[in-house]
Design a protein around this motif. Structure first.
Motif, PDB file in Angstrom:
ATOM      1  N   SER A   1      -9.039   9.728  13.209  1.00 32.98           N
ATOM      2  CA  SER A   1      -8.753   8.537  12.426  1.00 32.98           C
ATOM      3  C   SER A   1      -8.040   7.496  13.266  1.00 32.98           C
ATOM      4  N   LYS A   2      -8.409   6.233  13.083  1.00 22.61           N
ATOM      5  CA  LYS A   2      -7.763   5.143  13.817  1.00 22.61           C
ATOM      6  C   LYS A   2      -6.488   4.658  13.136  1.00 22.61           C
ATOM      7  N   MET A   3      -6.326   4.943  11.857  1.00 25.70           N
ATOM      8  CA  MET A   3      -5.184   4.437  11.103  1.00 25.70           C
ATOM      9  C   MET A   3      -3.926   5.201  11.492  1.00 25.70           C
ATOM     10  N   ILE A   4      -2.895   4.477  11.957  1.00 27.25           N
ATOM     11  CA  ILE A   4      -1.706   5.167  12.445  1.00 27.25           C
ATOM     12  C   ILE A   4      -0.426   4.790  11.686  1.00 27.25           C
ATOM     13  N   ALA A   5      -0.465   3.774  10.841  1.00 25.06           N
ATOM     14  CA  ALA A   5       0.718   3.387  10.065  1.00 25.06           C
ATOM     15  C   ALA A   5       0.298   2.347   9.036  1.00 25.06           C
ATOM     16  N   VAL A   6       1.175   2.107   8.079  1.00 26.02           N
ATOM     17  CA  VAL A   6       0.917   1.052   7.096  1.00 26.02           C
ATOM     18  C   VAL A   6       2.163   0.189   6.967  1.00 26.02           C
ATOM     19  N   VAL A   7       1.968  -1.112   6.871  1.00 23.75           N
ATOM     20  CA  VAL A   7       3.049  -2.065   6.663  1.00 23.75           C
ATOM     21  C   VAL A   7       3.025  -2.504   5.206  1.00 23.75           C
ATOM     22  N   GLY A   8       4.117  -2.310   4.510  1.00 24.67           N
ATOM     23  CA  GLY A   8       4.188  -2.689   3.099  1.00 24.67           C
ATOM     24  C   GLY A   8       4.736  -1.546   2.267  1.00 24.67           C
ATOM     25  N   SER A   9       4.810  -1.793   0.964  1.00 30.35           N
ATOM     26  CA  SER A   9       4.448  -3.066   0.361  1.00 30.35           C
ATOM     27  C   SER A   9       5.699  -3.895   0.088  1.00 30.35           C
ATOM     28  N   TYR A  10       5.531  -4.945  -0.733  1.00 28.92           N
ATOM     29  CA  TYR A  10       6.615  -5.892  -0.973  1.00 28.92           C
ATOM     30  C   TYR A  10       7.577  -5.399  -2.047  1.00 28.92           C
ATOM     31  N   THR A  11       7.056  -5.007  -3.208  1.00 28.03           N
ATOM     32  CA  THR A  11       7.931  -4.622  -4.311  1.00 28.03           C
ATOM     33  C   THR A  11       8.284  -3.144  -4.255  1.00 28.03           C
ATOM     34  N   SER A  12       9.431  -2.808  -4.821  1.00 32.48           N
ATOM     35  CA  SER A  12       9.849  -1.410  -4.869  1.00 32.48           C
ATOM     36  C   SER A  12       8.935  -0.602  -5.775  1.00 32.48           C
ATOM     37  N   SER A  13       8.532  -1.182  -6.910  1.00 40.55           N
ATOM     38  CA  SER A  13       7.660  -0.453  -7.838  1.00 40.55           C
ATOM     39  C   SER A  13       6.292  -0.202  -7.221  1.00 40.55           C
ATOM     40  N   GLY A  14       5.744  -1.226  -6.551  1.00 38.60           N
ATOM     41  CA  GLY A  14       4.455  -1.050  -5.899  1.00 38.60           C
ATOM     42  C   GLY A  14       4.519  -0.012  -4.805  1.00 38.60           C
ATOM     43  N   THR A  15       5.615  -0.024  -4.042  1.00 40.10           N
ATOM     44  CA  THR A  15       5.795   0.955  -2.977  1.00 40.10           C
ATOM     45  C   THR A  15       5.952   2.358  -3.542  1.00 40.10           C
ATOM     46  N   LEU A  16       6.733   2.463  -4.600  1.00 43.13           N
ATOM     47  CA  LEU A  16       6.986   3.776  -5.203  1.00 43.13           C
ATOM     48  C   LEU A  16       5.715   4.413  -5.748  1.00 43.13           C
ATOM     49  N   SER A  17       4.774   3.587  -6.203  1.00 43.87           N
ATOM     50  CA  SER A  17       3.541   4.120  -6.786  1.00 43.87           C
ATOM     51  C   SER A  17       2.599   4.712  -5.740  1.00 43.87           C
ATOM     52  N   VAL A  18       2.672   4.202  -4.499  1.00 45.82           N
ATOM     53  CA  VAL A  18       1.729   4.662  -3.482  1.00 45.82           C
ATOM     54  C   VAL A  18       2.383   5.474  -2.368  1.00 45.82           C
ATOM     55  N   ALA A  19       3.707   5.370  -2.218  1.00 45.33           N
ATOM     56  CA  ALA A  19       4.383   6.046  -1.107  1.00 45.33           C
ATOM     57  C   ALA A  19       4.112   7.545  -1.045  1.00 45.33           C
ATOM     58  N   PRO A  20       4.076   8.273  -2.192  1.00 39.48           N
ATOM     59  CA  PRO A  20       3.813   9.714  -2.098  1.00 39.48           C
ATOM     60  C   PRO A  20       2.499  10.059  -1.407  1.00 39.48           C
ATOM     61  N   LEU A  21       1.499   9.176  -1.507  1.00 39.64           N
ATOM     62  CA  LEU A  21       0.216   9.430  -0.845  1.00 39.64           C
ATOM     63  C   LEU A  21       0.366   9.413   0.674  1.00 39.64           C
ATOM     64  N   PHE A  22       1.285   8.591   1.169  1.00 35.54           N
ATOM     65  CA  PHE A  22       1.517   8.522   2.605  1.00 35.54           C
ATOM     66  C   PHE A  22       2.506   9.590   3.077  1.00 35.54           C
ATOM     67  N   MET A  23       3.500   9.879   2.220  1.00 36.31           N
ATOM     68  CA  MET A  23       4.516  10.850   2.611  1.00 36.31           C
ATOM     69  C   MET A  23       3.942  12.254   2.753  1.00 36.31           C
ATOM     70  N   MET A  24       2.858  12.573   2.016  1.00 30.93           N
ATOM     71  CA  MET A  24       2.341  13.947   2.025  1.00 30.93           C
ATOM     72  C   MET A  24       1.852  14.360   3.402  1.00 30.93           C
ATOM     73  N   ASP A  25       1.569  13.391   4.277  1.00 28.18           N
ATOM     74  CA  ASP A  25       1.067  13.717   5.606  1.00 28.18           C
ATOM     75  C   ASP A  25       1.955  13.092   6.693  1.00 28.18           C
ATOM     76  N   PHE A  26       3.223  12.794   6.322  1.00 26.18           N
ATOM     77  CA  PHE A  26       4.170  12.153   7.243  1.00 26.18           C
ATOM     78  C   PHE A  26       3.567  10.909   7.877  1.00 26.18           C
ATOM     79  N   PHE A  27       2.853  10.151   7.045  1.00 29.04           N
ATOM     80  CA  PHE A  27       2.210   8.923   7.487  1.00 29.04           C
ATOM     81  C   PHE A  27       3.257   7.805   7.466  1.00 29.04           C
ATOM     82  N   PRO A  28       3.544   7.148   8.582  1.00 29.75           N
ATOM     83  CA  PRO A  28       4.602   6.130   8.607  1.00 29.75           C
ATOM     84  C   PRO A  28       4.282   4.934   7.726  1.00 29.75           C
TER      85      PRO A  28
END
Length: 404
Positions: free
Chosen positions: A130-157
């Motif tokens: 995979s070429k994807m190595i990190a994600v920048v974002g998001s802006y709001t705390s609620s928006g971040t909280l809704s998607v962060a677990p998807l990235f945290m499950m694989d220690f994705f920065p």
């Protein structure tokens, strides 16, 4: 649980069937990709759907300041690609998602973290391709909280430029989450300093009724413990708020100081309502999420509502960004920029000039710039880059970049 898996699969399948065939401001290929989450459009109301489907963000209200931040990420990556010192002989690319909804942008988020259509948590072997190595974002705390677990499950920065809630400081829950913005605690401490400096002891606290706002309220209540400051009135704000009732309560309690802890669209609704209801001679303390709002000071009658004191980070001039925007708009007008991108992401921004973008609210712009550069510097370290070249034989994975 099984139904959740089925719905997620259907959303992901619908996204993956969309074929990218054109150049877009939302995507740029490269040796490594950085994902971006920006609420270019914003869903202000809860949307009800009869079946799982991705939302068409371009049908929602456009946020010019968020679009400016979106362009700043594109600029930062172009600047890095033109550098001979940072990541030499390595080209960065991006895939940027218009995260307009906290609940209905998951197809796009799934696509950011898939490799050839598969998601395999904790399987390090598939990440190598995979070429994807990190994600920048998001802006709001609620928006971040809704998607962060998807990235945290694989220690994705995940490097956020705006999510200030205290919850993200819990490393056991968000091990690969980083941010380039001050947490709410710092902003609340500045609010406390202002109140003590002017001896304002009888105050109200108005906040957006979401994770960010409630966190700010709770921090404020804990911070004023042991002081003479008294919280006379507090109220959460949403799209159904009855502002007339709020102002009646504030006036009946003789409260003249209102702390407004909310993003720009919520603060805008509040201030416009204050003008409409003839609220007079109050002190409004603006949190950093709306203190640099460009349009509110132009509202007719705003001079009557009192004094607005804003808390904001110093504005940082980013050399070359203005030229980048003028060049981009010139290409846009010549038809060289295609508007269709992955998962139906589009942005019909033809009504906004280069000057509009440049003069938009600059809040959180430097945090976006810093977030992109922090990822680039981490990758630079992982690839053991030296003068003129990087070690291309190293297979950089997201977890390595997070540690780097």
């Amino acid at each position: 649980m099984e139904m959740t898996r089925i719905l997620a699969y259907l959303c992901l399948l619908g996204c993956l069937l969309h074929k990218d065939t054109t150049a877009s401001e939302f995507e740029l290929d490269g040796d490594y990709l950085i994902g971006g989450l920006f609420d270019i459009h914003h869903v202000s109301e809860r949307l009800h759907r009869e079946k799982p489907e991705s939302i068409t963000c371009s049908s929602q209200p456009f946020i010019l300041s968020s679009y400016r931040r979106f362009q700043l990420m594109r600029f930062a990556i172009e600047e890095i690609n033109n550098s001979t010192r940072l990541l030499p002989n390595v080209q960065l690319g991006y895939k940027i998602l218009d995260l307009c909804s906290d609940t209905q942008n998951f197809p796009g988020v799934f696509k950011l973290i898939t490799d050839r259509g598969f998601i395999q948590p904790w399987n390090s072997s598939y990440r190598i391709g995979s070429k994807m190595i990190a994600v920048v974002g998001s802006y709001t705390s609620s928006g971040t909280l809704s998607v962060a677990p998807l990235f945290m499950m694989d220690f994705f920065p995940m490097v956020s430029y705006g999510a200030a809630s205290s919850v993200f400081s819990r490393k056991q829950n968000f091990p690969s989450f980083l941010r380039t913005v001050h947490p709410n605690k710092d902003v609340i401490e500045v609010v406390l300093s202002i109140l003590l400096e002017f001896n304002w002891l009888w105050v109200s606290f108005l906040y957006i009724d979401d994770n960010y706002g409630r966190d700010g309220r709770d921090l404020f209540i804990r911070t004023i413990e042991g002081t003479e400051i008294c919280l006379a009135y507090t109220k959460g704000l949403d799209q159904n708020t009855n502002y007339s009732t709020i102002f009646q309560h504030i006036n009946s309690l003789k409260v003249n100081v209102a702390i407004v802890f909310a993003p720009e669209w919520t603060a805008e609704a509040l201030i416009k309502a204050a003008i409409k209801h003839n609220v007079r001679n109050k002190v409004w303390i603006a949190g950093d999420a709306w203190s640099l709002h460009k349009e509110l000071p132009k509202e007719k009658g705003i001079e009557n509502i009192g004094t607005v004191i804003g808390i904001a980070e110093p504005k940082m001039e980013i050399t070359g960004f203005n030229d980048f925007i003028f060049s981009f708009k010139d290409q846009y007008q010549k038809g060289n920029i295609m508007q269709e991108a992955f998962c139906g992401q589009t942005c019909d921004c033809s009504n906004h000039t280069a000057e509009d973008i440049i003069n938009a609210d600059p809040s959180f712009n430097f945090p976006v710039y810093s977030a992109v550069y922090s990822v680039a510097h981490a990758l630079h370290s992982v690839l053991q880059c030296e003068t003129g070249s990087c070690n291309r034989s190293i297979a950089a994975r997201p977890s390595m970049v997070s540690i780097g």
